[in-house]
Design an enzyme around this catalytic site. Structure first.
Site, PDB file in Angstrom:
ATOM      1  N   LYS A   1       0.848  -1.193   0.000  1.00 37.34           N
ATOM      2  CA  LYS A   1       0.000   0.000   0.000  1.00 37.34           C
ATOM      3  C   LYS A   1       0.885   1.246   0.000  1.00 37.34           C
ATOM      4  O   LYS A   1       1.987   1.219   0.547  1.00 37.34           O
ATOM      5  CB  LYS A   1      -0.864   0.024   1.276  1.00 37.34           C
ATOM      6  CG  LYS A   1      -1.996  -0.980   1.289  1.00 37.34           C
ATOM      7  CD  LYS A   1      -2.815  -0.842   2.564  1.00 37.34           C
ATOM      8  CE  LYS A   1      -3.898  -1.897   2.649  1.00 37.34           C
ATOM      9  NZ  LYS A   1      -4.943  -1.783   1.636  1.00 37.34           N
TER      10      LYS A   1
ATOM     11  N   ARG B   1     -10.397 -11.588   1.535  1.00 31.69           N
ATOM     12  CA  ARG B   1     -11.231 -12.648   0.932  1.00 31.69           C
ATOM     13  C   ARG B   1     -10.519 -14.001   0.998  1.00 31.69           C
ATOM     14  O   ARG B   1     -11.166 -15.033   1.091  1.00 31.69           O
ATOM     15  CB  ARG B   1     -11.602 -12.251  -0.505  1.00 31.69           C
ATOM     16  CG  ARG B   1     -10.429 -12.089  -1.442  1.00 31.69           C
ATOM     17  CD  ARG B   1     -10.782 -11.307  -2.703  1.00 31.69           C
ATOM     18  NE  ARG B   1     -10.807  -9.861  -2.466  1.00 31.69           N
ATOM     19  CZ  ARG B   1     -11.093  -8.955  -3.388  1.00 31.69           C
ATOM     20  NH1 ARG B   1     -11.390  -9.324  -4.621  1.00 31.69           N
ATOM     21  NH2 ARG B   1     -11.095  -7.667  -3.093  1.00 31.69           N
TER      22      ARG B   1
END
Ligand code: BES
Ligand code: MG
Ligand code: ZN
Length: 489
Positions: free
Chosen positions: A269, A343
């Protein structure tokens, strides 16, 4: 901490008596209170408008040190949330003023367009939730929380609210527990530690606890969860909490995303997106705190709380974009973006829980996508479910607790964006758009026919600016909502 009072208001000795006042109607029918409100006529600055506040000190004939009037605005604008907010705001101010014991007056029954039960419940929630300070990491503790908050009301004959107040205390303590876990920095909650901390709290409530370590997860074949964890020195855990009352006819499974720090992995990030990523275990905190609260409320349903915990880091051992892993369910997953890790840890847990416990309903809670925050902003969570009834009951509970949720679509045709050239599925959408939806569709590929809902709390799980009844940091979003849902099942 919370208590009820009835009788003669002027005879109680507290640091403050707090009286909510409406701008355009009388919401009290107690004579003493009405005459106290009359005294505000001399103060031109107090009209009872929203945000107005007036304090009298050492009034004759009243033993409490202060009488504080709070403006609620027009009667038509008074809602359970505005009551929650005004009590929260008032408690925070009393904390700043170093008070210890306050008494809040509940508007009289029939005067508000809502039941006394609803008004009292919201007021107690606002007060209790605001009475929390996260200062574990400060050498000097500047403020202390209030010792006692009382509610003054004259119940209609036969009405009792003690149980209601203790339920508010139980559930809101859960919210506060979740907030503390979320606000704790990542260096103090690596997966093993977080699992142990949660287990410690769960043990107090006699929940059944299982902790799977890395070796066990390898044996079981949690390939997708392990792929996320492998870049970190801090090894993953799967924590399972079980509440099983005798004679339960239904099983509900709650699954919470527990990424103790999300660096993004090799898909690192950028600066600005990293600093708050300790909050990426908010779903885990919410699920754990819900189970702990549920164990005290003792609903009739069986509840499984499953919490996959991992740290998403980058190193020479980290998963590379393009790697293919085998999930617990058997499907292969091409990991095209290591930052879409939530996920990956969720699907292995979902498959395992469905296989092992065969729940009637499964709900996962996760800070899953920035796209959900783009769609709904920072204060509203997204609800995804193909089951209308389940989605509606979540929305209904969310309206009650004001932990706001909005139902989002799960369009079948968007599944084409999850196709992989080499594996059964890709964890990364080929489309730039609708990221909260494609993330949910990815999860749905592992839920089979189980009644399932996903709540994306990436927005409301964490705040950078305090609100009336929550400080900066973790919000504990979803604990009150899930408790309400469970009680109603
Ligand atoms: N933990 C983040 C989602 C998130 C973003 C939570 C902002 C709270 C605030 C999640 O793991 C993530 O990184 N999602 C990616 C997915 C993308 C790579 C498909 C995102 O939202 O950018
Ligand atoms: Mg990520
Ligand atoms: Zn994440």
């Amino acid at each position: 901490m919370l208590y009820l009072k009835t009788g003669k208001l002027n005879e109680f000795e507290t640091d403050a008596v707090i009286i909510p006042v409406s701008e355009d109607s009388q919401i009290h029918d107690n004579e003493t209170i009405i005459s106290l409100i009359k005294k505000t006529d001399t103060a031109a600055e107090f009209k009872g408008a929203k945000g107005d506040e007036l304090t009298f000190y050492d009034l004759p004939d009243i033993k409490s040190k202060r009488v504080v009037f709070l403006g609620l605005g027009k009667i038509k604008d008074i809602s359970s949330e505005s009551l929650r907010a005004i009590c929260g705001k008032s408690v925070k101010k009393c904390i700043r003023n170093k008070l210890e014991d306050i008494l809040i007056v509940v508007p009289s029954s029939g005067k508000l367009g809502m039941e006394t039960k609803e008004a009292l419940e919201s007021m107690a929630e606002g007060a209790f939730l605001a009475n929390h300070i996260f200062d574990k990491y400060k050498k000097e503790k500047k403020l202390t929380t209030l010792k006692k908050v009382g509610f003054f009301l004259e119940p209609k004959s036969g009405e009792k609210y003690e149980d209601l107040l203790s339920q508010v205390e139980i559930i809101c303590s859960g919210t506060i527990l979740a907030r503390e876990w979320v606000s704790t920095p990542s260096n103090d909650k690596v997966p093993d530690i977080l699992a142990k901390d949660i287990a410690l709290e769960a043990k107090k409530e006699n929940l059944k606890i299982k902790i799977f370590d890395e070796k066990k997860l390898k044996q079981l074949g949690f390939g997708s969860l392990l792929a996320v964890a492998q870049g970190s020195e801090n090894k993953p855990r799967l924590l399972i909490l079980e509440y099983s009352p005798k004679g339960a006819k239904k099983t509900i499974a709650l699954i919470g995303k527990g990424i103790t720090f999300d660096s993004g992995g090799i898909n690192l990030k950028p600066a600005g997106s990293l600093e708050d990523m300790k909050m990426d275990m908010s779903g885990a905190a919410t699920v754990a705190a819900t189970l702990i609260s549920a164990a005290k409320i003792k609903p009739g349903v069986k509840i499984i709380g499953a919490i996959p915990i991992a740290e998403n880091m980058l190193s020479g051992d980290a998963t590379r974009p393009g790697d293919i892993v085998k999930s617990y369910e058997g499907k292969t997953i091409e990991i095209n973006n290591t930052d879409a890790e939530g996920r990956l840890i969720l699907v292995d847990t979902i498959s395992y829980i469905i296989k092992t416990y065969k729940p009637d309903t499964l709900i996962d809670v996760a800070t899953l996508t920035g796209a959900c925050v783009v769609a709904l902003g920072e204060r509203i969570a997204g609800v995804f479910s193909s089951d209308d009834e389940l989605a509606e009951s979540i929305i209904k509970s969310s309206n009650k607790t004001h932990e706001r949720c909005w139902r989002m679509p799960l369009p079948e045709d968007y599944k084409e964006f999850l196709k992989s050239d080499f594996a059964d599925i890709s964890n990364m959408s080929t489309s730039r758009w609708g990221g909260a939806i494609t993330a949910s569709l990815f999860l749905s590929e592992f839920t089979n026919s189980t009644k399932w809902a996903h709540i994306d709390i990436a927005g409301p799980a964490y705040i950078k600016k305090a609100t009336d009844y929550c400080g900066i940091g973790g919000t504990g979003f979803g604990v009150r909502l899930l408790c309400d849902l469970i009680i109603k099942l």
